[in-house]
Design an enzyme around this catalytic site. Structure first.
Site: not given
Ligand SMILES: Cc1cc2nc3c(=O)[nH]c(=O)nc-3n(C[C@H](O)[C@H](O)[C@H](O)COP(=O)(O)OP(=O)(O)OC[C@H]3O[C@@H](n4cnc5c(N)ncnc54)[C@H](O)[C@@H]3O)c2cc1C
Length: 292
Positions: A13, A15, A49, A105-107, A146, A155, A162, A213, A263
């Site tokens: 795939s 991106e 973001a 979730r995003g940052d 992470h 993690d 998820k 980055f 990917h």
């Molecule tokens: C394939 C891919 C695509 C991406 N695309 C984008 C994009 O399009 N736009 C963008 O802005 N960013 C993108 N990102 C970056 C991503 O948004 C960031 O890494 C962000 O900090 C975490 O998002 P997440 O969904 O992994 O969060 P989560 O998995 O919810 O949390 C991140 C980490 O925080 C900890 N954590 C969070 N919540 C909990 C909880 N309740 N309990 C325990 N631990 C917890 C865990 O260690 C977890 O791995 C991408 C990353 C990847 C790998």
């Protein structure tokens, strides 16, 4: 590990990110035409973001879908938005026939806190999306852990949440140390995660930007890569050749270990991605000819 899979099963795939200008979007159309030659399973389009590219991401998703005729996944982040806003967006995607989401979730922007009435993490977002439609949902995984994780195990537990919430697969953050990714996949399997884990492959473009980055997202750059790419930002053709060979070598090791879906973070540049694909025997006609 996950068992040997024949080379013919490799799938990719691609991106993309939404360009900032109309001219950029036009140019992306040609990039998509070229990338489509490799026969990807789908394209995905990132989301700035905090939803900063919300409109443009959607515009690009629609444009790529109609231009390529291939499935397109929209990335969707939930920070900074209420549940109702995210649900409305997801419903809009469903109604428009977009069935794939990379749920993140995003940052949070510096100094901001999570919206009280929002989805608080990737697992809550997946649960919410599942209530809206039968989407194909990918989530992010972190072979190098992470940066916000309390521990390696925490993690992994969160990744399992998820997947258990209904995600179809995990796509990994890129990691250049292949053993680190393979160990991560093993640990995930032992933790009961059976969904596909798809390695994210980063073709090296500008090395200085990649280093910047990577330090922000917790991806390390091995010393051998520093040495391999030293000075090559001045000779982009040579850099592309080296970048291709690094990515192909990594993918071949994954294939040998039974990981055959990739990917590729294309950075909207088609050539290195296409070169990687050709070396892996994509489009499938290359493999068919080789096997004949
Ligand atoms: C394939 C891919 C695509 C991406 N695309 C984008 C994009 O399009 N736009 C963008 O802005 N960013 C993108 N990102 C970056 C991503 O948004 C960031 O890494 C962000 O900090 C975490 O998002 P997440 O969904 O992994 O969060 P989560 O998995 O919810 O949390 C991140 C980490 O925080 C900890 N954590 C969070 N919540 C909990 C909880 N309740 N309990 C325990 N631990 C917890 C865990 O260690 C977890 O791995 C991408 C990353 C990847 C790998």
């Amino acid at each position: 590990m996950t068992g040997q899979t024949p080379e013919r099963d490799i799938s990719v795939s691609f991106e993309l990110f939404p360009p900032k200008t109309e001219a950029g979007i036009e140019k992306l159309g040609h990039t998509v035409d070229r990338l489509a030659e490799a026969g990807p399973a789908y394209f995905s389009v990132t989301y700035g973001a905090g939803g900063s590219t919300r409109e443009r991401t959607r515009q690009v998703v629609d444009a790529v879908a109609s231009r390529s005729g291939l499935p397109v996944a929209q990335h969707l982040t939930c920070v900074g938005a209420s549940r109702a806003e995210i649900d409305r967006q997801a419903q809009g995607l469903w109604d428009a026939g977009i069935r794939r989401i990379v749920a993140l979730r995003g940052d949070l922007p510096e100094g901001e806190t999570l919206a009280e009435d929002g989805y608080h993490d990737g697992a809550e977002l997946v649960e919410g999306l599942r209530r809206i439609g039968d989407f194909d949902i990918s989530v992010a995984a972190y072979p190098e852990v992470h940066p916000e994780a309390a521990s390696d195990q925490g993690d992994l537990d969160h990744l399992k949440r998820k997947i258990d919430a209904g995600a179809n697969r995990a796509i990994t953050q890129y990691a250049f140390d292949t053993d680190t990714v393979l160990r991560f996949v093993d640990r995930a399997r032992k933790a009961g995660i059976s969904a596909p884990i798809v390695p994210g492959i980063m073709p090296v473009a500008n090395f200085a930007s990649l280093k910047r980055f990577s330090s922000g997202c917790g991806a390390s750059i091995p010393t051998w890569m520093e040495e391999m790419f030293a000075g090559l930002d001045e000779t982009p053709d040579l850099r592309s050749m080296v970048a291709t060979s690094v990515a192909v070598e990594q993918c071949r090791r994954f294939v040998a270990e039974g990981l055959t879906e990739f990917h590729i973070y294309t950075l909207n540049k088609p050539d290195v991605t296409l070169a990687i694909c050709r070396a892996l025997g994509l489009p499938a006609t290359i493999r068919a000819d080789r096997a004949a």
